[in-house]
Write a protein that holds these residues in place. Sequence first.
Motif, PDB file in Angstrom:
ATOM      1  N   LYS A  75       4.941  10.365  -1.373  1.00 55.24           N
ATOM      2  CA  LYS A  75       4.809  10.204   0.077  1.00 55.24           C
ATOM      3  C   LYS A  75       3.519  10.854   0.565  1.00 55.24           C
ATOM      4  O   LYS A  75       2.835  10.315   1.432  1.00 55.24           O
ATOM      5  CB  LYS A  75       6.008  10.813   0.799  1.00 55.24           C
ATOM      6  CG  LYS A  75       7.286  10.052   0.604  1.00 55.24           C
ATOM      7  CD  LYS A  75       8.443  10.733   1.332  1.00 55.24           C
ATOM      8  CE  LYS A  75       9.739   9.994   1.068  1.00 55.24           C
ATOM      9  NZ  LYS A  75      10.871  10.631   1.784  1.00 55.24           N
ATOM     10  N   TRP A  78       0.551   8.607  -0.248  1.00 56.19           N
ATOM     11  CA  TRP A  78       0.472   7.471   0.670  1.00 56.19           C
ATOM     12  C   TRP A  78      -0.017   7.929   2.044  1.00 56.19           C
ATOM     13  O   TRP A  78      -0.829   7.260   2.670  1.00 56.19           O
ATOM     14  CB  TRP A  78       1.815   6.758   0.758  1.00 56.19           C
ATOM     15  CG  TRP A  78       1.758   5.542   1.631  1.00 56.19           C
ATOM     16  CD1 TRP A  78       2.416   5.351   2.806  1.00 56.19           C
ATOM     17  CD2 TRP A  78       0.996   4.355   1.410  1.00 56.19           C
ATOM     18  NE1 TRP A  78       2.104   4.122   3.332  1.00 56.19           N
ATOM     19  CE2 TRP A  78       1.234   3.482   2.492  1.00 56.19           C
ATOM     20  CE3 TRP A  78       0.131   3.937   0.407  1.00 56.19           C
ATOM     21  CZ2 TRP A  78       0.642   2.232   2.602  1.00 56.19           C
ATOM     22  CZ3 TRP A  78      -0.464   2.682   0.508  1.00 56.19           C
ATOM     23  CH2 TRP A  78      -0.207   1.844   1.587  1.00 56.19           C
ATOM     24  N   SER A 100      10.954  -6.340   1.704  1.00 53.31           N
ATOM     25  CA  SER A 100      11.031  -6.166   0.266  1.00 53.31           C
ATOM     26  C   SER A 100      10.279  -4.893  -0.129  1.00 53.31           C
ATOM     27  O   SER A 100      10.478  -3.847   0.497  1.00 53.31           O
ATOM     28  CB  SER A 100      10.488  -7.420  -0.429  1.00 53.31           C
ATOM     29  OG  SER A 100      10.594  -7.359  -1.824  1.00 53.31           O
ATOM     30  N   LEU A 101       9.420  -4.962  -1.111  1.00 58.42           N
ATOM     31  CA  LEU A 101       8.614  -3.813  -1.523  1.00 58.42           C
ATOM     32  C   LEU A 101       7.873  -3.210  -0.332  1.00 58.42           C
ATOM     33  O   LEU A 101       7.782  -1.989  -0.189  1.00 58.42           O
ATOM     34  CB  LEU A 101       7.611  -4.242  -2.597  1.00 58.42           C
ATOM     35  CG  LEU A 101       6.530  -3.241  -2.993  1.00 58.42           C
ATOM     36  CD1 LEU A 101       7.160  -2.042  -3.693  1.00 58.42           C
ATOM     37  CD2 LEU A 101       5.499  -3.912  -3.878  1.00 58.42           C
ATOM     38  N   SER A 103       8.737  -2.908   2.676  1.00 62.60           N
ATOM     39  CA  SER A 103       9.551  -2.084   3.568  1.00 62.60           C
ATOM     40  C   SER A 103       9.542  -0.626   3.136  1.00 62.60           C
ATOM     41  O   SER A 103       9.629   0.272   3.978  1.00 62.60           O
ATOM     42  CB  SER A 103      10.980  -2.619   3.652  1.00 62.60           C
ATOM     43  OG  SER A 103      11.627  -2.550   2.400  1.00 62.60           O
ATOM     44  N   ARG A 104       9.413  -0.372   1.859  1.00 63.86           N
ATOM     45  CA  ARG A 104       9.323   1.023   1.386  1.00 63.86           C
ATOM     46  C   ARG A 104       8.041   1.677   1.897  1.00 63.86           C
ATOM     47  O   ARG A 104       8.052   2.824   2.350  1.00 63.86           O
ATOM     48  CB  ARG A 104       9.379   1.066  -0.135  1.00 63.86           C
ATOM     49  CG  ARG A 104      10.718   0.575  -0.694  1.00 63.86           C
ATOM     50  CD  ARG A 104      10.741   0.670  -2.185  1.00 63.86           C
ATOM     51  NE  ARG A 104      10.613   2.061  -2.584  1.00 63.86           N
ATOM     52  CZ  ARG A 104      11.508   2.738  -3.261  1.00 63.86           C
ATOM     53  NH1 ARG A 104      12.615   2.153  -3.647  1.00 63.86           N
ATOM     54  NH2 ARG A 104      11.318   3.993  -3.578  1.00 63.86           N
ATOM     55  N   PHE A 105       6.921   0.954   1.822  1.00 64.37           N
ATOM     56  CA  PHE A 105       5.656   1.480   2.331  1.00 64.37           C
ATOM     57  C   PHE A 105       5.705   1.625   3.845  1.00 64.37           C
ATOM     58  O   PHE A 105       5.186   2.591   4.401  1.00 64.37           O
ATOM     59  CB  PHE A 105       4.497   0.589   1.891  1.00 64.37           C
ATOM     60  CG  PHE A 105       4.145   0.746   0.440  1.00 64.37           C
ATOM     61  CD1 PHE A 105       3.150   1.628   0.045  1.00 64.37           C
ATOM     62  CD2 PHE A 105       4.810   0.019  -0.537  1.00 64.37           C
ATOM     63  CE1 PHE A 105       2.829   1.792  -1.296  1.00 64.37           C
ATOM     64  CE2 PHE A 105       4.485   0.166  -1.882  1.00 64.37           C
ATOM     65  CZ  PHE A 105       3.503   1.060  -2.264  1.00 64.37           C
ATOM     66  N   LEU A 107       8.389   2.270   5.690  1.00 69.61           N
ATOM     67  CA  LEU A 107       9.207   3.422   6.057  1.00 69.61           C
ATOM     68  C   LEU A 107       8.496   4.745   5.796  1.00 69.61           C
ATOM     69  O   LEU A 107       8.598   5.679   6.600  1.00 69.61           O
ATOM     70  CB  LEU A 107      10.553   3.366   5.329  1.00 69.61           C
ATOM     71  CG  LEU A 107      11.477   2.244   5.812  1.00 69.61           C
ATOM     72  CD1 LEU A 107      12.683   2.100   4.883  1.00 69.61           C
ATOM     73  CD2 LEU A 107      11.911   2.462   7.247  1.00 69.61           C
ATOM     74  N   VAL A 108       7.750   4.837   4.714  1.00 67.06           N
ATOM     75  CA  VAL A 108       6.995   6.063   4.445  1.00 67.06           C
ATOM     76  C   VAL A 108       5.871   6.230   5.474  1.00 67.06           C
ATOM     77  O   VAL A 108       5.598   7.337   5.933  1.00 67.06           O
ATOM     78  CB  VAL A 108       6.452   6.089   2.998  1.00 67.06           C
ATOM     79  CG1 VAL A 108       5.507   7.256   2.783  1.00 67.06           C
ATOM     80  CG2 VAL A 108       7.602   6.141   2.012  1.00 67.06           C
TER      81      VAL A 108
END
Length: 122
Positions: A75, A78, A100-101, A103-105, A107-108
């Motif tokens: 985190k 990023w 998809s993938l 959404s992880r980026f 949220l961080v």
Amino acid sequence: MAPELHKLTTPLATLCYQKRGSGNDVLLCFHGFGQDHAAFNHVSPLLDSQYTWYSFDLFFHGNSSWKKGNKPITKQNWEQIITAFLTQEKINRFSLLGYSLGSRFLLVTFESFPDRTNSILL
């Protein structure tokens, strides 16, 4: 003609992205598995007038590269990369779109910059 692909180079990574639109609001877009920055091109007519929007090649997709080999992206890593991107593009506030993938980026990014985020769409 495809939009120009921009690059941000940091000690951790090279982050490639396209910049499109001419709106006053900023939107950062994060694609899904097996895709790249072009995943959002089909919605360009819907976004271009409201947003200046950025669509990224996430690491191990498209032209972006992670310079730390097999070391996981944390985190904090990023946050450093996105801070450099926001500085390079002179962005203060933004909205986030991802699935998809991506959404992880998303949220961080939201977790790192809640006071600079206008809205999110997952």
